[in-house]
Design a protein around this motif. Structure first.
Motif, PDB file in Angstrom:
ATOM      1  N   ALA A  45      -2.273 -12.188   6.466  1.00 21.42           N
ATOM      2  CA  ALA A  45      -3.650 -11.813   6.143  1.00 21.42           C
ATOM      3  C   ALA A  45      -4.412 -11.427   7.408  1.00 21.42           C
ATOM      4  CB  ALA A  45      -4.355 -12.963   5.426  1.00 21.42           C
ATOM      5  N   ALA A  46      -4.097 -12.090   8.533  1.00 21.07           N
ATOM      6  CA  ALA A  46      -4.740 -11.725   9.801  1.00 21.07           C
ATOM      7  C   ALA A  46      -4.352 -10.313  10.213  1.00 21.07           C
ATOM      8  CB  ALA A  46      -4.341 -12.719  10.890  1.00 21.07           C
ATOM      9  N   LEU A  47      -3.111  -9.927   9.926  1.00 20.75           N
ATOM     10  CA  LEU A  47      -2.689  -8.567  10.226  1.00 20.75           C
ATOM     11  C   LEU A  47      -3.469  -7.563   9.386  1.00 20.75           C
ATOM     12  CD1 LEU A  47       1.205  -8.971  10.470  1.00 20.75           C
ATOM     13  CD2 LEU A  47      -0.432  -8.752  12.336  1.00 20.75           C
ATOM     14  N   LEU A  48      -3.690  -7.899   8.122  1.00 23.13           N
ATOM     15  CA  LEU A  48      -4.485  -7.020   7.263  1.00 23.13           C
ATOM     16  C   LEU A  48      -5.901  -6.868   7.812  1.00 23.13           C
ATOM     17  CD1 LEU A  48      -3.549  -8.159   3.631  1.00 23.13           C
ATOM     18  CD2 LEU A  48      -2.616  -6.257   4.922  1.00 23.13           C
ATOM     19  N   ALA A  49      -6.471  -7.988   8.264  1.00 24.76           N
ATOM     20  CA  ALA A  49      -7.825  -7.940   8.800  1.00 24.76           C
ATOM     21  C   ALA A  49      -7.906  -7.047  10.030  1.00 24.76           C
ATOM     22  CB  ALA A  49      -8.312  -9.350   9.133  1.00 24.76           C
ATOM     23  N   SER A  50      -6.812  -6.949  10.784  1.00 24.49           N
ATOM     24  CA  SER A  50      -6.831  -6.162  12.012  1.00 24.49           C
ATOM     25  C   SER A  50      -7.014  -4.674  11.748  1.00 24.49           C
ATOM     26  CB  SER A  50      -5.534  -6.386  12.801  1.00 24.49           C
ATOM     27  OG  SER A  50      -4.422  -5.767  12.157  1.00 24.49           O
ATOM     28  N   ILE A  51      -6.715  -4.211  10.545  1.00 26.32           N
ATOM     29  CA  ILE A  51      -6.872  -2.783  10.251  1.00 26.32           C
ATOM     30  C   ILE A  51      -7.978  -2.509   9.232  1.00 26.32           C
ATOM     31  CG2 ILE A  51      -4.493  -2.211  10.823  1.00 26.32           C
ATOM     32  CD1 ILE A  51      -3.913  -2.059   7.827  1.00 26.32           C
ATOM     33  N   GLY A  52      -8.864  -3.468   9.037  1.00 23.14           N
ATOM     34  CA  GLY A  52     -10.051  -3.160   8.260  1.00 23.14           C
ATOM     35  C   GLY A  52     -10.292  -3.985   7.024  1.00 23.14           C
ATOM     36  N   ALA A  53      -9.319  -4.793   6.586  1.00 25.46           N
ATOM     37  CA  ALA A  53      -9.532  -5.625   5.407  1.00 25.46           C
ATOM     38  C   ALA A  53     -10.348  -6.852   5.790  1.00 25.46           C
ATOM     39  CB  ALA A  53      -8.194  -6.064   4.802  1.00 25.46           C
ATOM     40  N   PRO A  54     -11.340  -7.265   4.993  1.00 23.80           N
ATOM     41  CA  PRO A  54     -12.108  -8.468   5.309  1.00 23.80           C
ATOM     42  C   PRO A  54     -11.201  -9.680   5.438  1.00 23.80           C
ATOM     43  CG  PRO A  54     -13.148  -7.238   3.538  1.00 23.80           C
ATOM     44  CD  PRO A  54     -11.803  -6.597   3.763  1.00 23.80           C
ATOM     45  N   PRO A  55     -11.517 -10.633   6.323  1.00 19.93           N
ATOM     46  CA  PRO A  55     -10.651 -11.790   6.543  1.00 19.93           C
ATOM     47  C   PRO A  55     -10.376 -12.597   5.277  1.00 19.93           C
ATOM     48  CG  PRO A  55     -12.339 -11.654   8.243  1.00 19.93           C
ATOM     49  CD  PRO A  55     -12.696 -10.632   7.196  1.00 19.93           C
ATOM     50  N   GLU A  56     -11.331 -12.592   4.334  1.00 19.70           N
ATOM     51  CA  GLU A  56     -11.160 -13.397   3.120  1.00 19.70           C
ATOM     52  C   GLU A  56     -10.413 -12.638   2.024  1.00 19.70           C
ATOM     53  OE1 GLU A  56     -14.111 -12.384   4.237  1.00 19.70           O
ATOM     54  OE2 GLU A  56     -14.818 -14.088   5.416  1.00 19.70           O
ATOM     55  N   THR A  57      -9.909 -11.446   2.335  1.00 19.42           N
ATOM     56  CA  THR A  57      -9.282 -10.630   1.310  1.00 19.42           C
ATOM     57  C   THR A  57      -8.075 -11.338   0.707  1.00 19.42           C
ATOM     58  OG1 THR A  57      -9.968  -8.603   2.400  1.00 19.42           O
ATOM     59  CG2 THR A  57      -8.173  -8.414   0.818  1.00 19.42           C
ATOM     60  N   GLY A  58      -8.074 -11.496  -0.619  1.00 18.21           N
ATOM     61  CA  GLY A  58      -6.931 -12.059  -1.314  1.00 18.21           C
ATOM     62  C   GLY A  58      -5.911 -10.981  -1.647  1.00 18.21           C
ATOM     63  N   HIS A  59      -4.819 -11.408  -2.255  1.00 13.77           N
ATOM     64  CA  HIS A  59      -3.736 -10.478  -2.547  1.00 13.77           C
ATOM     65  C   HIS A  59      -4.167  -9.297  -3.416  1.00 13.77           C
ATOM     66  CE1 HIS A  59       0.087  -8.871  -3.841  1.00 13.77           C
ATOM     67  NE2 HIS A  59      -0.232  -9.137  -5.087  1.00 13.77           N
ATOM     68  N   PRO A  60      -4.826  -9.516  -4.565  1.00 16.18           N
ATOM     69  CA  PRO A  60      -5.224  -8.354  -5.382  1.00 16.18           C
ATOM     70  C   PRO A  60      -6.175  -7.414  -4.655  1.00 16.18           C
ATOM     71  CG  PRO A  60      -5.396 -10.409  -6.637  1.00 16.18           C
ATOM     72  CD  PRO A  60      -5.224 -10.789  -5.205  1.00 16.18           C
ATOM     73  N   ASP A  61      -7.113  -7.979  -3.893  1.00 17.37           N
ATOM     74  CA  ASP A  61      -8.058  -7.135  -3.159  1.00 17.37           C
ATOM     75  C   ASP A  61      -7.365  -6.347  -2.065  1.00 17.37           C
ATOM     76  OD1 ASP A  61     -10.216  -7.918  -4.681  1.00 17.37           O
ATOM     77  OD2 ASP A  61     -10.721  -9.589  -3.363  1.00 17.37           O
ATOM     78  N   ALA A  62      -6.396  -6.970  -1.398  1.00 15.76           N
ATOM     79  CA  ALA A  62      -5.657  -6.273  -0.344  1.00 15.76           C
ATOM     80  C   ALA A  62      -4.879  -5.106  -0.935  1.00 15.76           C
ATOM     81  CB  ALA A  62      -4.709  -7.240   0.363  1.00 15.76           C
ATOM     82  N   TRP A  63      -4.267  -5.327  -2.086  1.00 16.27           N
ATOM     83  CA  TRP A  63      -3.493  -4.262  -2.732  1.00 16.27           C
ATOM     84  C   TRP A  63      -4.408  -3.103  -3.141  1.00 16.27           C
ATOM     85  CZ3 TRP A  63       0.833  -2.051  -2.897  1.00 16.27           C
ATOM     86  CH2 TRP A  63       1.230  -1.254  -3.965  1.00 16.27           C
ATOM     87  N   ARG A  64      -5.617  -3.438  -3.589  1.00 14.09           N
ATOM     88  CA  ARG A  64      -6.548  -2.384  -3.966  1.00 14.09           C
ATOM     89  C   ARG A  64      -7.077  -1.644  -2.740  1.00 14.09           C
ATOM     90  NH1 ARG A  64     -11.684  -2.153  -3.452  1.00 14.09           N
ATOM     91  NH2 ARG A  64     -11.841  -4.393  -3.009  1.00 14.09           N
ATOM     92  N   MET A  65      -7.615  -2.398  -1.767  1.00 14.92           N
ATOM     93  CA  MET A  65      -8.286  -1.796  -0.626  1.00 14.92           C
ATOM     94  C   MET A  65      -7.329  -0.994   0.264  1.00 14.92           C
ATOM     95  SD  MET A  65     -10.525  -3.660   2.351  1.00 14.92           S
ATOM     96  CE  MET A  65     -11.724  -4.209   1.123  1.00 14.92           C
ATOM     97  N   LEU A  66      -6.127  -1.520   0.480  1.00 12.84           N
ATOM     98  CA  LEU A  66      -5.183  -0.862   1.383  1.00 12.84           C
ATOM     99  C   LEU A  66      -4.139  -0.037   0.657  1.00 12.84           C
ATOM    100  CD1 LEU A  66      -4.604  -3.750   3.963  1.00 12.84           C
ATOM    101  CD2 LEU A  66      -6.154  -1.804   4.138  1.00 12.84           C
ATOM    102  N   GLY A  67      -4.093  -0.173  -0.665  1.00 12.33           N
ATOM    103  CA  GLY A  67      -3.089   0.566  -1.412  1.00 12.33           C
ATOM    104  C   GLY A  67      -3.630   1.720  -2.214  1.00 12.33           C
ATOM    105  N   HIS A  68      -4.270   1.434  -3.346  1.00 14.01           N
ATOM    106  CA  HIS A  68      -4.537   2.487  -4.323  1.00 14.01           C
ATOM    107  C   HIS A  68      -6.001   2.894  -4.469  1.00 14.01           C
ATOM    108  CE1 HIS A  68      -6.187  -0.454  -7.175  1.00 14.01           C
ATOM    109  NE2 HIS A  68      -5.166  -1.237  -6.880  1.00 14.01           N
ATOM    110  N   ASP A  69      -6.912   2.282  -3.703  1.00 14.99           N
ATOM    111  CA  ASP A  69      -8.327   2.626  -3.840  1.00 14.99           C
ATOM    112  C   ASP A  69      -8.633   3.909  -3.071  1.00 14.99           C
ATOM    113  OD1 ASP A  69     -11.025   2.788  -4.134  1.00 14.99           O
ATOM    114  OD2 ASP A  69     -11.486   0.832  -3.235  1.00 14.99           O
ATOM    115  N   ALA A  70      -8.886   4.991  -3.798  1.00 18.23           N
ATOM    116  CA  ALA A  70      -9.158   6.277  -3.156  1.00 18.23           C
ATOM    117  C   ALA A  70     -10.471   6.273  -2.390  1.00 18.23           C
ATOM    118  CB  ALA A  70      -9.178   7.394  -4.206  1.00 18.23           C
ATOM    119  N   ALA A  71     -11.371   5.334  -2.718  1.00 16.85           N
ATOM    120  CA  ALA A  71     -12.657   5.262  -2.025  1.00 16.85           C
ATOM    121  C   ALA A  71     -12.573   4.483  -0.719  1.00 16.85           C
ATOM    122  CB  ALA A  71     -13.700   4.618  -2.934  1.00 16.85           C
TER     123      ALA A  71
END
Length: 300
Positions: A45-71
């Motif tokens: 999760a810390a690695l995800l935060a390093s590229i823009g995901a909020p530190p509290e990002t859970g698994h579903p949010d990470a998949w949305r924000m870094l995967g399929h969210d076009a916005a």
């Protein structure tokens, strides 16, 4: 070369590298969170935060924000959409095979397939397309100015991503070091060259200074310098572009720094390296792209 084409080739390389790196990082995160023993999920999760995901990002949010969210500006879909848009602007210099593979990569994610496909399979598909584009560009396009700008974009993006991941690397856990190495795409090369040494010092030294690993910072800086040297022909002294000074200075600082100094203030060092990537991109934009807009990771 026309500034429009140079800019497009540069950003094709950056967005392609961005899609690949995010897909690899998400694969590592999914595998780590499937087995929370040893705190591996928290470190991924810390690695995800390093590229823009909020530190509290859970698994579903990470998949949305870094995967399929076009916005989301840091998602795979956004990266491949922007890559295709740049490719459309550079159709006159891209080989047909390159354009077709970029278009296939975009179509594989553009209609919501990432949401409807098993996650690991979807990420494997993205990685396969990115590897295919890279291979096709290398084998079908002339290694002229367009290729140099493409390679330059990939190297600068890779340096930026690696610096961000190293900045959040854990201190003293050999197994978690491998998570960071896998997220950077360097675990196999590390294990082959360093054997059983999984210390933090060995992992950081490898990711920053190994001259033969294509994912290391020093290797990427040297490749970027070579691209810029080929673009800056006919000069016997000095450098035409500020980007050459910035990248050359960064490479020398890491190559000649002592092992102990390399680990001191590592987060601050990586922050400066990321800023060097931003400043080098600004310099390239001003010199070659006529001040075109740039897109950094910190957008997200």
């Amino acid at each position: 070369m026309l500034s429009r084409l140079a800019e497009s080739m540069f950003w094709i390389g950056r967005y392609l590298e961005r899609a690949e790196d995010v897909a690899r990082l998400l694969r590592v995160h999914l595998e780590a969170t499937a087995d929370e023993t040893g705190g591996r999920g928290a470190d991924s999760a810390a690695l995800l935060a390093s590229i823009g995901a909020p530190p509290e990002t859970g698994h579903p949010d990470a998949w949305r924000m870094l995967g399929h969210d076009a916005a989301s500006p840091v998602s795979i879909v956004s990266a491949l959409t922007n890559c295709r848009a740049a490719a459309r602007r550079a159709r006159e210099v891209l080989s047909l095979e390159t354009w077709e593979e970029i278009n296939r990569a975009w179509r594989a994610v553009a209609q919501g397939q990432l949401r409807s496909t098993y996650q690991q399979l979807a990420l494997r598909t993205v990685l396969d397309h990115c590897y295919a584009v890279t291979g096709i560009v290398d084998s079908t396009m002339s290694h002229d100015e367009g290729w140099d700008f493409h390679c330059l974009g990939r190297m600068i993006e890779r340096i930026d991503v690696t610096s961000r991941m190293v900045s959040v690397a854990p201190v003293d856990d050999g197994e978690v070091q491998i998570i960071t190495l896998r997220a950077c795409g360097a675990d196999h090369a590390f294990l082959i060259s360093r054997g059983g040494d999984r210390s933090r010092g060995a992992a950081v030294d490898f990711l920053l200074r190994d001259r033969l690993c294509p994912r290391s910072v020093v290797h990427c800086l040297a490749e970027a310098e070579d691209c810029l040297a080929r673009l800056d022909t006919g000069r016997r002294t000095g450098f035409q572009s500020d980007a050459q000074r910035l990248l050359g200075r960064a490479r020398a600082e890491f190559e000649y720094r002592s092992d102990q100094a390399l680990l001191e203030g590592l987060g601050e060092q990586m922050s400066r390296l990321s800023q060097t990537c931003h400043r080098a991109t600004d310099a390239l934009s001003a010199h070659y792209f006529q001040g075109a807009d740039v897109a950094y990771w910190h957008e997200g």
